[in-house]
Write a protein that holds these residues in place. Structure first.
Motif, short mmCIF file in Angstrom:
data_model
loop_
_atom_site.label_atom_id
_atom_site.label_comp_id
_atom_site.label_asym_id
_atom_site.label_seq_id
_atom_site.Cartn_x
_atom_site.Cartn_y
_atom_site.Cartn_z
N THR A 1 5.93 -35.53 57.89
CA THR A 1 4.89 -34.92 57.06
C THR A 1 3.99 -34.24 57.67
OG1 THR A 1 5.65 -36.67 55.45
CG2 THR A 1 3.80 -35.03 55.02
N PHE A 2 3.40 -34.71 58.97
CA PHE A 2 2.12 -34.30 59.39
C PHE A 2 2.37 -33.66 60.65
CE2 PHE A 2 0.55 -36.94 56.02
CZ PHE A 2 -0.13 -36.16 55.35
N THR B 1 3.99 -38.33 61.63
CA THR B 1 3.81 -37.33 62.48
C THR B 1 5.01 -36.54 63.03
OG1 THR B 1 3.17 -38.19 64.31
CG2 THR B 1 1.56 -37.57 62.77
N ILE B 2 5.12 -35.31 63.45
CA ILE B 2 6.25 -34.81 64.25
C ILE B 2 6.81 -35.65 65.53
CG2 ILE B 2 7.26 -32.93 65.62
CD1 ILE B 2 5.66 -31.10 64.02
N SER B 3 5.61 -36.17 66.23
CA SER B 3 5.72 -37.11 67.46
C SER B 3 6.46 -38.46 67.09
CB SER B 3 4.66 -37.40 68.30
OG SER B 3 4.23 -36.10 68.56
N ASP B 4 5.98 -39.04 65.78
CA ASP B 4 6.58 -40.15 65.38
C ASP B 4 7.96 -40.17 65.10
OD1 ASP B 4 4.09 -41.58 65.22
OD2 ASP B 4 3.44 -41.00 63.15
N SER C 1 4.60 -31.29 54.80
CA SER C 1 3.33 -31.23 54.05
C SER C 1 3.42 -29.66 53.62
CB SER C 1 2.28 -31.48 54.62
OG SER C 1 0.80 -31.04 54.14
N GLN C 2 2.94 -29.30 52.47
CA GLN C 2 2.98 -28.10 52.18
C GLN C 2 1.93 -27.17 52.80
OE1 GLN C 2 5.33 -27.22 50.62
NE2 GLN C 2 5.92 -28.89 49.21
N ARG C 3 1.13 -27.66 53.72
CA ARG C 3 0.03 -26.92 54.66
C ARG C 3 1.11 -26.37 55.54
NH1 ARG C 3 -1.15 -31.95 55.07
NH2 ARG C 3 -3.35 -31.85 54.57
#
Length: 969
Positions: free
Chosen positions: A873-874, A889-892, A911-913
């Motif tokens: 998501t982040f 996160t991507i790393s997770d 996330s839509q960001r």
């Protein structure tokens, strides 16, 4: 004052009918079709700021974006929204409590149960007109609670046998029976602390309460014990004696009058008004069916009859007693549960108003007369305040003593333009519509300038309806909105444009949307109603097709006209691709490269002059021998073995580029499995498969829901509804049906939601397009947990919702899909969120994380998966936000993939960001790919997946430079 009508949704593959009226500074929506909020975001239509929403019917098509609208309205600061619809609409709104969570939001609902209701504000006056079907409608009761002496029977939603039910406690020996006290406490527990008798240890309970500090002690008075016969499917609620005023404001509806009542804190009644405050949102509903004679016993007698909650379960297991004792001040019966809000809130759906459709007559304000300045000067009225008072209708006296009357200087006001929205779902409604005497006041009325027809072609083509249309005279502009009027022009311009560019780079993983390629085929039945040759001699002079974002300006009247300036231009995918290929953003596909070369980073690639070299892919982190073994296994698979289609790759809510989460596992002739069904999934299926969508839905066998957040399950009803219509047509035509029912696997809340929804909307189908059956069986996903995650006190069957025997799961998945394992595990997100693990008999495996923060249980559950689909998501810079939201996160996600030993990792749920792309380290590119909407991956092509990200990077860098990220919580 400006006033215009706008078509904000058409009947096409990428849109559903929705209309909007703008009058002065106010906006009014009619129906919330699927995808409306996403389309409005892209095309900057201000649907989320509308003042009132009206519904023409209670169906899957008209209410699809109801939850999304509330969340969008809430996001811009609205804390109250107003809805008007058929009888039982309040019951439908209450079903969304299972996923819609806006605690400070108040839903004001008025059920239209007669034609003498008037909804009026400063900018519009709306007169609803009920239309009934002549066909009988079947009501399926979804209120499984009724009185039988001193016991309450809790009946299964679908009357399915509960042979597999093995009770933990003696009082549950008969799964259909609870004592009244234990049932109330069961609902209280289930209101957020325990689900399905799955107890939570004390430390988990403390963490849960800390995570939701807004749960303040409520200490409501105990609920009154029902009088025999008062909570049956057709009986009113228990009566109570008025004693105190409701703390909520009175409703604006003209059907309600004020009175006083003393009721539990979760519910208060006025005459014709019902107030409900639950954990998810507040609801104030107005309907004549809520006019009750309220009587109750005193609070002291109620207290003696009903001791505190923790006293009810002293005979239960110790942990249940401890939790009840600790949570009695936090949880009350006002929280959602199996129809608990129907017991303490709304009556059961009313079967007397079945099959109701509603048309709306909308009066804009009268046009004031014009002030004659020349005559005022002639009469000696000086410029200034005196003229202003005359213009407002006041008589004035001049200094000379002469009285000037306003009517001598101001022309008479004119009736404001009238806009009519007619809903006639099928021919069974026709006579009820055209025979209504209210139409007489509008026949040949010059103020009626626009009439929108939400009417199918078979009704429009009938002589009776054509005569009805002509009865309004030559003045109004008729606008037809149905499946035959739409041009089927793509609506999702941003997403389709991105897919066209991706298709130019790699057509194998990014085929063009079928809604782009098959427009002519889909619109082959399109009828130009402006040139329509009627079956009779009657046809209005001014008739047009309703096109997406077409407007009809009604004020000023003199310049009433059709305005198509805001309609999207024709979508030319060939030009988009040609322009893209001539830009520096284009990197063509690698030519003549074997899968092993690409996956291992072998630099020996074809040096054809038509190919541009791309950056090398880092060598895969797996051992060479294992990587080769997986590739050898996949190479032996046929192309029709498994295809993974990403129907939605965004989180929270849809954006122009990414829809809400959904993944289709297409086993071709064996059937399909949907993993999560976010809003708009049905439209995404149509965009992906075009005219073949019916066949995809026909072979849909399983829907698996990871958790109850809206972006993972709110589209389920639309998919089941569309499939039901296909199956019904197959049966009528004598065609073979692969399977009548879809197996829906999810939390118990999902079963409650589907059961309530199908019954509520089933009693409003009127024989048209919505039937009480959704053709599904339900299974509690807790039953598919591995033994180490199943609590010893967990009752392994849910008496409210299970209709599929768990002991048949293994054989079902083996015989249908060839799967040797199909199980889920609890992950770290919302309450009881799940991840899914599947193994195929051939040897490949797949894991899907659902929503979760980093979770060791997922790592341990599926060593060495062939494909890991994991949420990301982040970005890494937002690690703390990811932890707070219980996301990765991507790393997770990449760390999870490395620890699991995943052959390929596909990242999704962004996330839509991040509308187009996200950044990752070089070391992870050898086995990772970023998913995009409508991306299709044949499992045989898994070895070359990492090359996709490399080839897309150049294009995505240009796209990101042009995009403005939109942050969505």
């Amino acid at each position: 004052m400006k006033a215009f009508f706008e078509v904000v949704g058409t009947h096409s593959a990428e849109s559903s009918p929705s209309l909007m009226i703008t009058s002065g500074t106010s906006r009014y929506l009619f129906d919330l079709g699927e995808g409306l909020m996403r389309q409005s975001l892209e095309h900057q239509v201000k649907t989320r700021s509308v003042d009132k929403v009206f519904f023409t019917r209670l169906s899957a098509q008209t209410t699809a974006d109801f939850p999304s609208y509330i969340t969008k309205a809430h996001s811009i600061g609205k804390r109250e929204t107003y809805f008007y619809g058929p009888v039982n609409f309040a019951n439908y709104a209450l079903t969304t409590r299972y996923s819609l969570n806006r605690r400070s939001h108040l839903l004001n609902i008025t059920e239209i149960d007669s034609d003498d209701i008037c909804i009026e504000d400063k900018d519009i006056k709306v007169l609803p007109l009920q239309v009934f079907s002549s066909l009988p409608s079947k009501l399926v009761s979804t209120t499984p609670i009724f009185e039988d002496g001193d016991r309450i029977r809790v009946k299964s939603m679908l009357d399915a046998p509960q042979d597999s039910f093995t009770p933990k406690y003696p009082e549950l020996a008969d799964p259909g029976w609870f004592t009244y006290d234990s049932y109330v406490d069961f609902a209280r527990i289930r209101g957020g602390i325990i689900a399905g008798h799955h107890a939570i240890e004390d430390d988990m309970l403390d963490a849960y309460i800390r995570k939701y500090p807004w749960k303040r002690p409520l200490n409501p008075p105990p609920p009154p014990k029902p009088t025999p016969g008062c909570i049956s499917s057709n009986a009113p609620l228990p009566t109570q004696t008025p004693s105190s005023s409701s703390s909520l404001p009175s409703t604006p509806s003209t059907t309600a009058s004020s009175s006083k009542s003393s009721v539990p804190s979760s519910l208060s009644y006025q005459e014709g008004v019902c107030h409900i405050r639950n954990r998810q949102f507040k609801l104030r509903a107005s309907s004549r069916r809520f006019t009750l004679n309220i009587n109750t016993t005193s609070s002291s007698s109620s207290s003696s009859d009903h001791p505190p909650p923790h006293q009810h379960h002293n005979h239960h297991h110790d942990i249940v007693g401890r939790i009840l004792q600790r949570t009695s001040s936090f949880v009350s019966c006002e929280h959602f549960g199996p129809n608990i809000s129907m017991q303490y809130g709304l009556p059961a759906p009313d079967p007397t108003h079945t099959g109701t459709a509603i048309s709306y007559i909308c009066h804009t304000p009268d046009i004031p007369g014009k002030f004659d300045a020349k005559m005022a000067a002639t009469l000696g009225v000086p410029e200034g305040p005196l003229r202003g008072r005359l213009a407002k209708g006041e008589d004035v006296t001049l200094p000379s003593g002469v009285t000037i009357r306003s009517r001598d200087l101001v022309s008479e006001s004119r009736t404001g333009p009238i806009i009519i929205i007619i809903a006639c779902p099928d021919e069974s409604y026709l006579h009820s519509l055209i025979d209504n005497p209210r139409w007489q006041a509008y026949k040949q009325n010059p103020s009626v300038l626009c009439i929108a027809h939400l009417t199918p072609h078979d009704v429009v083509s009938s002589p009776a309806y054509q005569s009805f249309m002509c009865g309004f005279g030559p003045a109004p502009q008729h606008i037809i909105v149905n499946a035959h009027s739409s041009s089927y022009e793509p609506v999702y311009v941003a997403s389709n444009t991105l897919l066209c560019k991706m298709n130019a780079v790699d057509p194998s993983f990014f085929p063009l949307p079928r809604t782009v390629l098959e427009r002519s085929k889909m619109s082959s039945g399109r009828i130009d109603y402006s040139q329509f040759v009627p079956s009779s001699s009657s046809w209005p002079e001014k008739v047009v097709n309703g096109e997406y974002l077409m407007k009809y300006v009604v004020n000023p009247i003199e310049s009433a006209r059709i305005d198509t300036a805001t309609c999207p231009p024709l979508f030319d995918h060939t030009k988009i691709q040609a322009d893209f290929k001539s830009s520096p953003a284009f990197t063509p596909t690698i030519a003549n490269t074997t899968p092993s070369d690409v996956s291992s980073g072998d630099p020996s690639t074809n040096s054809s002059s038509t190919t541009v070299p791309v950056p090398l892919i880092p060598r895969h982190t797996l051992s060479h021998s294992r990587g080769r073994g997986v590739e050898d296994l996949l190479a032996k698979l046929p192309r029709d073995h498994l295809e993974i289609t990403f129907l939605g790759t965004g989180s929270s809510s849809a954006s122009p580029y990414r829809n809400e989460t959904s993944i289709l596992l297409n086993f071709f002739k064996k059937g399909n499995i949907l993993l999560d069904v976010g809003g708009g999934t049905l439209q995404q299926l149509r965009r992906t498969y075009g005219v073949d969508t019916d066949d995809i839905l026909r072979h849909l066998r399983v829907i698996w829901i990871s958790h109850m957040h809206m972006d993972h399950q709110i589209g389920t009803v639309q998919v089941l509804h569309a499939r039901h219509l296909i199956i019904q047509e197959d049966i009528r035509q004598g065609r073979t049906v692969p399977s009548r029912d879809v197996l829906v696997i999810g939390q118990p809340s999902m079963g409650y939601f589907l059961g309530e929804y199908s019954g509520i909307c089933g009693c409003n189908c009127g024989g048209h397009d919505f039937h009480s059956e959704l053709d599904y069986q339900f299974l509690n996903s807790d039953l598919l947990l591995p033994p180490h995650q199943t609590h010893p006190d967990h009752v392994l069957s849910n008496p409210f919702s299970n209709t599929f025997p768990v002991e048949q799961c293994a054989s079902f998945f083996q015989e249908t899909f060839g799967l040797t394992k199909f199980f889920n595990i609890n992950v770290k997100h919302s309450f009881k969120a799940k991840a899914l693990i599947i193994h195929h008999s051939i040897g490949w495996s797949l894991a899907y994380s659902g929503d979760t923060s980093y979770c060791e249980a997922l790592v341990d559950a599926c060593p060495n998966p062939t494909v890991l689909i994991h949420e990301a998501t982040f970005e890494d810079a937002l690690q703390q936000k990811a932890l707070f939201k219980s996301h990765c996160t991507i790393s997770d996600a990449l760390s999870t993939g490395r620890k699991m030993g995943a052959y390929r990792v596909i990242l999704t749920h962004f996330s839509q960001r991040y509308p187009t792309a996200m950044v990752m380290d070089e070391e992870d590119r050898g086995h990772t790919v970023v998913a995009f909407d409508l991306m299709r991956i044949n499992i045989q092509d898994a070895p070359v997946l990492p090359s996709v990200l490399v080839r897309m990077e150049n294009m995505l860098a240009y796209e990101a430079a042009d995009d403005q990220a939109v942050e969505v919580e």
